[in-house]
Design a protein around this motif. Structure first.
Motif, PDB file in Angstrom:
ATOM      1  N   TYR A 120     -18.728   2.246   6.199  1.00 54.21           N
ATOM      2  CA  TYR A 120     -18.495   1.483   4.966  1.00 54.21           C
ATOM      3  C   TYR A 120     -19.505   0.335   4.875  1.00 54.21           C
ATOM      4  N   ARG A 161     -11.177  -7.522  -4.331  1.00 56.08           N
ATOM      5  CA  ARG A 161     -11.422  -6.171  -4.846  1.00 56.08           C
ATOM      6  C   ARG A 161     -12.049  -5.291  -3.756  1.00 56.08           C
ATOM      7  N   TYR A 162     -12.952  -5.880  -2.991  1.00 55.29           N
ATOM      8  CA  TYR A 162     -13.598  -5.161  -1.885  1.00 55.29           C
ATOM      9  C   TYR A 162     -12.548  -4.730  -0.867  1.00 55.29           C
ATOM     10  N   ASN A 208      -9.396  -4.222  -1.378  1.00 53.06           N
ATOM     11  CA  ASN A 208      -8.569  -3.176  -1.978  1.00 53.06           C
ATOM     12  C   ASN A 208      -9.268  -1.820  -1.917  1.00 53.06           C
ATOM     13  N   GLU A 209     -10.568  -1.790  -2.201  1.00 54.91           N
ATOM     14  CA  GLU A 209     -11.321  -0.537  -2.154  1.00 54.91           C
ATOM     15  C   GLU A 209     -11.351   0.040  -0.743  1.00 54.91           C
ATOM     16  N   LEU A 259      -9.079  -0.447   1.637  1.00 58.43           N
ATOM     17  CA  LEU A 259      -7.743   0.068   1.952  1.00 58.43           C
ATOM     18  C   LEU A 259      -7.525   1.431   1.298  1.00 58.43           C
ATOM     19  N   VAL A 260      -7.926   1.573   0.035  1.00 63.19           N
ATOM     20  CA  VAL A 260      -7.780   2.852  -0.670  1.00 63.19           C
ATOM     21  C   VAL A 260      -8.563   3.949   0.040  1.00 63.19           C
ATOM     22  N   ARG A 261      -9.751   3.609   0.517  1.00 63.85           N
ATOM     23  CA  ARG A 261     -10.577   4.596   1.215  1.00 63.85           C
ATOM     24  C   ARG A 261      -9.894   5.078   2.497  1.00 63.85           C
ATOM     25  N   ILE A 281      -6.669   5.118   3.143  1.00 65.80           N
ATOM     26  CA  ILE A 281      -5.495   5.930   2.782  1.00 65.80           C
ATOM     27  C   ILE A 281      -5.924   7.310   2.290  1.00 65.80           C
ATOM     28  N   ASN A 282      -6.999   7.342   1.487  1.00 68.79           N
ATOM     29  CA  ASN A 282      -7.489   8.630   0.974  1.00 68.79           C
ATOM     30  C   ASN A 282      -8.005   9.537   2.091  1.00 68.79           C
ATOM     31  N   ASN A 283      -8.360   8.918   3.231  1.00 67.72           N
ATOM     32  CA  ASN A 283      -8.790   9.691   4.391  1.00 67.72           C
ATOM     33  C   ASN A 283      -7.639   9.956   5.361  1.00 67.72           C
ATOM     34  N   ASN A 284      -6.405   9.771   4.854  1.00 65.20           N
ATOM     35  CA  ASN A 284      -5.184  10.070   5.620  1.00 65.20           C
ATOM     36  C   ASN A 284      -5.047   9.229   6.888  1.00 65.20           C
TER      37      ASN A 284
END
Length: 309
Positions: free
Chosen positions: A247, A270-271, A273-274, A276-278, A280-283
């Motif tokens: 990242y 915002r950074y 948050n992005e 954290l989303v990444r 989670i999206n990678n399980n």
């Protein structure tokens, strides 16, 4: 509430305060931090009209503190680092004496004094002689004394000095209550972790100047230019490290415990948050994800060490 601009105080060739600038909005608890001899107490005494400035501007709630000292004292409550008490007076007599200085007497004085004793939790000591109080109780009584005329601004110089841990906790709770009542509080202390926990903002003074001020988080950004994030996962620690290293703008990525990783970054919320989303999206099973609070002791040591270089 308080504005200081280009404040100087000299003693012969020695400059105790030199070009100090500071603004404190109404309703804040502002922590005033600095090594011994940095100019804290001198600045506080000038704010309270107890010491003449060599030059500069000090305005308290619209009052010129350097000229209108009589009017100023109706707006300020001052608790010095060393204070005297009249040992042969009872607690209520002590407070009523100080109330009389502000022409508060009779029934009004008794009511105000009892309300203040309730605020500082000394009602059960009202008939005790001051000399028989513990140090912590005396300091709470001194705080009550500074409030008899209902000032807008409180200036407290080392209010928790010499207190045991329980007494310090009680003092912090009283200050939070006063903030809730709309008081603005300027407080100096050498107990930096407690100051960081209590204050809404901090100013570090060194060699007669405020060198940095803001919230602890803001000061951390100014000094280190980065923030630290702590991530705890249920498992997949190695995969978490791999994702973080891929990242952008993350540095100092290190495991610090079982399934716990810390990393430094320069971004905003915002950074975060992005990121954290990444994950989670990678399980990645994220248990906790938070920005670490700043350490005021580390900030203080870095700022003062830099100035000595």
């Amino acid at each position: 509430m308080l504005e200081i601009k280009d404040l100087y105080k000299t003693y012969g060739k020695f400059q105790a305060v030199r070009g100090l600038n500071l603004e404190i909005p109404k309703g804040e608890i502002f922590g005033f931090v600095g090594p011994n001899g940095a100019g804290k107490t001198t600045t506080m005494r000038i704010i309270c009209g107890l010491l003449d400035a060599t030059s500069g501007k000090v305005v308290v709630d619209g009052i010129n503190a350097l000229k209108d000292t009589r009017l100023l004292k109706s707006k300020i409550g001052y608790m010095p680092d060393f204070f005297g008490v009249y040992d042969d007076l009872k607690v209520t007599e002590y407070l009523e004496f100080y109330a009389s200085i502000y022409n508060i007497t009779g029934t009004e004085s008794k009511k105000i004094c009892m309300d203040l004793l309730e605020l500082v939790d000394l009602v059960d000591k009202k008939d005790f002689y001051v000399d028989n109080l513990s140090r912590g109780m005396k300091q709470r009584l001194c705080l009550a004394r500074s409030l008899v005329h209902n000032p807008e601004l409180l200036v407290l110089d080392e209010p928790a000095s010499g207190m045991d841990p329980r007494a310090r906790i009680e003092m912090k709770e009283i200050l939070r209550t006063l903030k809730g009542m709309g008081k603005t509080i300027l407080v100096s202390s050498h107990i930096l972790p407690e100051l960081a926990e209590l204050c809404t903002s901090i100013g570090i003074i060194e060699r007669g100047q405020v060198v940095v001020n803001g919230t602890v988080e803001e000061i951390m950004k100014k000094i280190y230019h980065t923030q630290t994030i702590k991530i705890k996962v249920l498992d997949k620690a190695e995969e978490t490290l791999r994702i973080l290293k891929e990242y952008p703008d993350l540095d100092n990525i290190n495991p610090v415990g079982d399934n716990i990783v810390e990393a430094s970054f320069k971004g905003d919320d915002r950074y975060m948050n992005e990121l954290l989303v990444r994950l989670i999206n990678n399980n990645i099973p994220v248990v906790s994800f938070n920005q670490l609070d700043g350490n005021l002791e580390d900030i203080f040591m870095k700022v003062t060490a830099t100035l000595e270089e």
